[in-house]
Design a protein around this motif. Structure first.
Motif, short mmCIF file in Angstrom:
data_model
loop_
_atom_site.label_atom_id
_atom_site.label_comp_id
_atom_site.label_asym_id
_atom_site.label_seq_id
_atom_site.Cartn_x
_atom_site.Cartn_y
_atom_site.Cartn_z
N VAL A 1 0.83 -1.20 0.00
CA VAL A 1 0.00 0.00 0.00
C VAL A 1 0.87 1.26 0.00
O VAL A 1 0.54 2.25 -0.65
CB VAL A 1 -0.99 -0.01 1.20
CG1 VAL A 1 -0.28 0.05 2.53
CG2 VAL A 1 -1.99 1.13 1.06
N ILE A 2 2.00 1.22 0.70
CA ILE A 2 2.93 2.35 0.65
C ILE A 2 3.49 2.51 -0.76
O ILE A 2 3.61 3.63 -1.29
CB ILE A 2 4.07 2.16 1.67
CG1 ILE A 2 3.51 2.26 3.09
CG2 ILE A 2 5.18 3.18 1.46
CD1 ILE A 2 4.51 1.92 4.17
N ASN A 3 3.81 1.39 -1.38
CA ASN A 3 4.30 1.42 -2.76
C ASN A 3 3.24 2.00 -3.70
O ASN A 3 3.55 2.80 -4.60
CB ASN A 3 4.68 0.00 -3.19
CG ASN A 3 5.23 -0.06 -4.61
OD1 ASN A 3 6.02 0.78 -5.00
ND2 ASN A 3 4.80 -1.05 -5.37
N ALA A 4 1.99 1.62 -3.50
CA ALA A 4 0.91 2.13 -4.35
C ALA A 4 0.69 3.62 -4.15
O ALA A 4 0.45 4.37 -5.11
CB ALA A 4 -0.38 1.36 -4.08
N LEU B 1 8.55 -2.15 -5.03
CA LEU B 1 8.18 -3.07 -3.94
C LEU B 1 9.37 -3.94 -3.58
O LEU B 1 9.65 -4.19 -2.40
CB LEU B 1 6.99 -3.93 -4.38
CG LEU B 1 6.51 -4.99 -3.38
CD1 LEU B 1 6.03 -4.33 -2.10
CD2 LEU B 1 5.40 -5.84 -3.99
N GLY B 2 10.10 -4.41 -4.57
CA GLY B 2 11.29 -5.20 -4.29
C GLY B 2 12.35 -4.41 -3.56
O GLY B 2 13.06 -4.95 -2.70
N LEU C 1 11.18 6.21 12.33
CA LEU C 1 11.79 7.15 11.40
C LEU C 1 11.35 6.87 9.96
O LEU C 1 11.13 7.79 9.17
CB LEU C 1 13.31 7.09 11.52
CG LEU C 1 13.89 7.50 12.88
CD1 LEU C 1 15.39 7.30 12.91
CD2 LEU C 1 13.54 8.96 13.18
N PHE C 2 11.23 5.59 9.60
CA PHE C 2 10.76 5.22 8.27
C PHE C 2 9.35 5.76 8.01
O PHE C 2 9.04 6.27 6.93
CB PHE C 2 10.77 3.70 8.11
CG PHE C 2 10.02 3.18 6.92
CD1 PHE C 2 10.50 3.38 5.63
CD2 PHE C 2 8.83 2.47 7.08
CE1 PHE C 2 9.80 2.90 4.53
CE2 PHE C 2 8.13 1.98 5.98
CZ PHE C 2 8.63 2.20 4.70
N ALA C 3 8.49 5.67 9.02
CA ALA C 3 7.11 6.11 8.86
C ALA C 3 7.01 7.60 8.54
O ALA C 3 6.10 8.04 7.83
CB ALA C 3 6.31 5.80 10.12
#
Length: 414
Positions: free
Chosen positions: A244-247, A257-258, A301-303
């Motif tokens: 969903v983040i990728n989308a 995604l990979g 931090l990623f979020a």
């Protein structure tokens, strides 16, 4: 400086080297399948809850069968069990690869196949964890675990990125086919193992399971190690959120995604290459606690990363922290568990180490479905940090030095 690099001594043992190569190649195939499954489920459903259900299909067999499988490993000749489970996984992978000829199956059927393969994995995992004490000396155990880890991370580094390319060019069926072929390498490695029969004291059925659980519950260091890993997996596993983040951010490109999974692997590989800095330390519990806490911090931090490259850096840091935690946890399990209980304790470790992330992916997908991906990530990561701090405060044995006597008293042999 030389002591900072990974210890390669276990590779001098022929049976271990052969098994390691087989595991690396089959791990590569497994990563291709993981990306293919996640992409196929998302492509057919467009639902983060369904991508989270992939984790449930993998986790349920491990939870239901895992401890019984551990009892079986402690009662029967281990090499034979390893052969049967590897062949079973090969057959299931071949069925999944048949989609290349007959077309995609419904999502429900795909989840059933994943569940069947997880049933074989519920036994293959514990028996694989009992191999190292049969092949390596006690002082090589941490190095052998680190080598296993870098093999896994290397497969994770190449597999997802290549999986995205393969899916984009030829479809998911080719990924499944490569995975099926890779199990032949795993089978070759298992065939090179010696017989591994131990003097069994394990009781059959529920009585044997109860004995294993009693040992885990009554040994604070092992109990604390498993709880710490549960905190990092069930509470804060982010992988089901990647589609969903990728989308949302990258146009649903399978190559991107990979890259999310590859970034985690990059950090893990770097940490393992320099694993001599922590595998030679006498306080494995402290390393594990620090790694698990750093995992949660990196995900927070990623979020909130405003740009893609910073998000990938955060995932790489998370991968490095995860490697510290996993290698140290497995070393603690090996050093503190008697051989006659190692199958059951390894089964408990597998449930935590594999079913935990699967349940964590389900949690992440469901929370994101009703809130948002950021809310799901941050809430889980903060809970992870709090839980790790609680274990550190309540389990002084994890903060203590691991002495030579600890392993001897635990009955570890080779």
């Amino acid at each position: 400086m030389k002591g900072a690099f990974i210890d390669l001594r276990p590779l001098r043992v022929v049976a271990y080297r052969r098994l390691w190569v087989g595991q690396v190649l089959s791990g590569f195939g497994g990563q291709l399948t993981f990306v293919a499954v996640m992409f196929q489920v998302w492509d057919q459903t467009s639902s983060p809850a369904w991508t989270g259900a992939v984790g449930l299909a993998q986790a349920l067999p491990l939870i239901v069968l895992g401890l019984f499988a551990g009892t079986l490993v402690d009662r029967l000749e281990r090499r034979r069990i390893y052969l049967v489970t590897t062949i079973g996984q090969l057959l299931v992978a071949s069925v999944m690869a048949s989609q290349l000829v007959f077309g995609r199956v419904p999502v429900g059927v795909l989840l059933v196949l994943i569940g069947v393969q997880a049933c074989f994995g519920a036994t293959a995992g514990p028996v694989a964890r009992t191999v190292l004490p049969h092949l390596l000396t006690r002082d090589q155990l941490a190095a052998g675990i680190a080598l296993n880890r870098i093999g896994f991370q290397g497969a994770m580094l190449l597999g997802p990125a290549l999986g995205g390319l393969i899916i984009g060019a030829w479809g998911v069926g080719v990924c499944y086919l490569i995975d099926a072929v890779s199990f032949l390498a795993a089978l070759y490695g298992v065939l090179g193992l010696p017989r591994m029969q131990i003097e069994s004291t394990a009781k059959p059925g529920l009585r044997g399971v109860w004995d294993g659980l009693t040992f885990v519950a009554s040994t604070p260091v092992i109990r604390g190690a498993l709880i710490t890993d549960l905190a990092a997996t069930v509470l804060s596993m982010p992988i089901s959120l990647f589609p969903v983040i990728n989308a949302e951010r990258f146009g649903n490109n399978p190559r991107t995604l990979g890259l999310f999974l590859t970034a985690i692997a990059v950090g893990g590989v770097i940490a393992t290459v320099f694993s001599g800095t922590f595998t030679r330390l006498p306080r494995h519990g402290v390393v594990m606690l620090c790694g698990s806490g750093a995992w949660g911090i990196a995900l927070v931090l990623f979020a909130f990363s405003p740009v893609p490259w910073l998000a990938l850096v955060c995932l790489a840091v998370a991968g490095a922290a995860d490697t510290l935690a996993v290698v140290s946890r497995s070393t603690i399990i090996q050093l503190y568990t008697p051989p006659e209980l190692l199958g059951r304790v390894s089964a408990a470790e597998q449930i935590v180490g594999q079913a935990g992330p699967d349940l964590g992916n389900l949690r992440g997908g469901l929370v994101a479905q009703f809130t948002s991906p950021v809310t799901s990530l941050v809430s889980g990561a903060l809970l992870c940090i709090a839980a790790v701090a609680g274990v550190a405060a309540s389990t002084p044995g994890l903060r203590s030095r691991t002495s030579e006597g600890d392993g001897a008293e635990a009955g570890v042999a080779h």
